[in-house]
Write a protein that holds these residues in place. Sequence first.
Motif, PDB file in Angstrom:
ATOM      1  N   ASP A  88       0.851  -1.187   0.000  1.00  0.00           N
ATOM      2  CA  ASP A  88       0.000   0.000   0.000  1.00  0.00           C
ATOM      3  C   ASP A  88       0.888   1.238   0.000  1.00  0.00           C
ATOM      4  O   ASP A  88       2.071   1.165   0.295  1.00  0.00           O
ATOM      5  CB  ASP A  88      -0.913  -0.001   1.229  1.00  0.00           C
ATOM      6  N   VAL A  89       0.300   2.361  -0.324  1.00  0.00           N
ATOM      7  CA  VAL A  89       1.015   3.630  -0.314  1.00  0.00           C
ATOM      8  C   VAL A  89       0.465   4.450   0.845  1.00  0.00           C
ATOM      9  O   VAL A  89      -0.740   4.685   0.932  1.00  0.00           O
ATOM     10  CB  VAL A  89       0.822   4.393  -1.638  1.00  0.00           C
ATOM     11  N   HIS A  90       1.353   4.853   1.745  1.00  0.00           N
ATOM     12  CA  HIS A  90       0.972   5.683   2.883  1.00  0.00           C
ATOM     13  C   HIS A  90       1.718   7.003   2.773  1.00  0.00           C
ATOM     14  O   HIS A  90       2.940   7.027   2.672  1.00  0.00           O
ATOM     15  CB  HIS A  90       1.344   5.007   4.207  1.00  0.00           C
ATOM     16  N   PHE A  91       0.981   8.107   2.799  1.00  0.00           N
ATOM     17  CA  PHE A  91       1.607   9.420   2.696  1.00  0.00           C
ATOM     18  C   PHE A  91       1.580  10.123   4.048  1.00  0.00           C
ATOM     19  O   PHE A  91       0.636   9.972   4.816  1.00  0.00           O
ATOM     20  CB  PHE A  91       0.864  10.288   1.676  1.00  0.00           C
ATOM     21  N   ILE A  92       2.618  10.864   4.302  1.00  0.00           N
ATOM     22  CA  ILE A  92       2.666  11.717   5.479  1.00  0.00           C
ATOM     23  C   ILE A  92       2.994  13.125   5.005  1.00  0.00           C
ATOM     24  O   ILE A  92       3.629  13.301   3.961  1.00  0.00           O
ATOM     25  CB  ILE A  92       3.710  11.242   6.508  1.00  0.00           C
ATOM     26  N   SER A  93       2.529  14.108   5.731  1.00  0.00           N
ATOM     27  CA  SER A  93       2.821  15.489   5.372  1.00  0.00           C
ATOM     28  C   SER A  93       4.110  15.922   6.053  1.00  0.00           C
ATOM     29  O   SER A  93       4.333  15.634   7.229  1.00  0.00           O
ATOM     30  CB  SER A  93       1.681  16.406   5.820  1.00  0.00           C
ATOM     31  N   TYR A  94       4.959  16.635   5.318  1.00  0.00           N
ATOM     32  CA  TYR A  94       6.192  17.128   5.887  1.00  0.00           C
ATOM     33  C   TYR A  94       6.469  18.497   5.302  1.00  0.00           C
ATOM     34  O   TYR A  94       6.530  18.626   4.083  1.00  0.00           O
ATOM     35  CB  TYR A  94       7.347  16.204   5.557  1.00  0.00           C
ATOM     36  N   PRO A  95       6.604  19.496   6.039  1.00  0.00           N
ATOM     37  CA  PRO A  95       6.383  19.587   7.482  1.00  0.00           C
ATOM     38  C   PRO A  95       4.902  19.440   7.822  1.00  0.00           C
ATOM     39  O   PRO A  95       4.076  19.344   6.929  1.00  0.00           O
ATOM     40  CB  PRO A  95       6.907  20.975   7.830  1.00  0.00           C
ATOM     41  N   GLU A  96       4.600  19.427   9.077  1.00  0.00           N
ATOM     42  CA  GLU A  96       3.256  19.116   9.546  1.00  0.00           C
ATOM     43  C   GLU A  96       2.168  19.950   8.867  1.00  0.00           C
ATOM     44  O   GLU A  96       1.103  19.461   8.573  1.00  0.00           O
ATOM     45  CB  GLU A  96       3.164  19.291  11.066  1.00  0.00           C
ATOM     46  N   ASN A  97       2.403  21.214   8.603  1.00  0.00           N
ATOM     47  CA  ASN A  97       1.392  22.058   7.980  1.00  0.00           C
ATOM     48  C   ASN A  97       1.632  22.239   6.482  1.00  0.00           C
ATOM     49  O   ASN A  97       0.940  22.997   5.831  1.00  0.00           O
ATOM     50  CB  ASN A  97       1.327  23.423   8.657  1.00  0.00           C
ATOM     51  N   GLY A  98       2.620  21.532   5.937  1.00  0.00           N
ATOM     52  CA  GLY A  98       2.978  21.686   4.526  1.00  0.00           C
ATOM     53  C   GLY A  98       2.069  20.882   3.608  1.00  0.00           C
ATOM     54  O   GLY A  98       1.269  20.052   4.033  1.00  0.00           O
TER      55      GLY A  98
END
Length: 108
Positions: A88-98
């Motif tokens: 699966d593809v899991h995305f995270i935001s970096y930086p937190e508000n970016g």
Amino acid sequence: MPYDVTLFWHQYPWLLGKRACQSRALISETASNVSVLTVVTFSTERYLAICHPLYKLAITSLQRARRIIIALWLISLACAMPFAVNSDVHFISYPENGTYRIPARGSC
């Protein structure tokens, strides 16, 4: 193999989606598995040819070779299926508000 080479140039973010990730896992694992099983099969064939030459002559045929090749690919495909299902593809935001998203560890 060509897919793995492209990962050296552009790995993050994963742009191709979940289905492409799953198919990549399936193809990659199937190719790896069939390579190992082919070496095992060649070794077994050589063992039979050297240690039991008369038996080897009795069982040698083109139809048998085709059945072995098909069986190797089916076994490899079946063993690779769990990798494809669980990819699966899991995305995270970096930086937190970016807004830039990168895949989390362990994803395609």
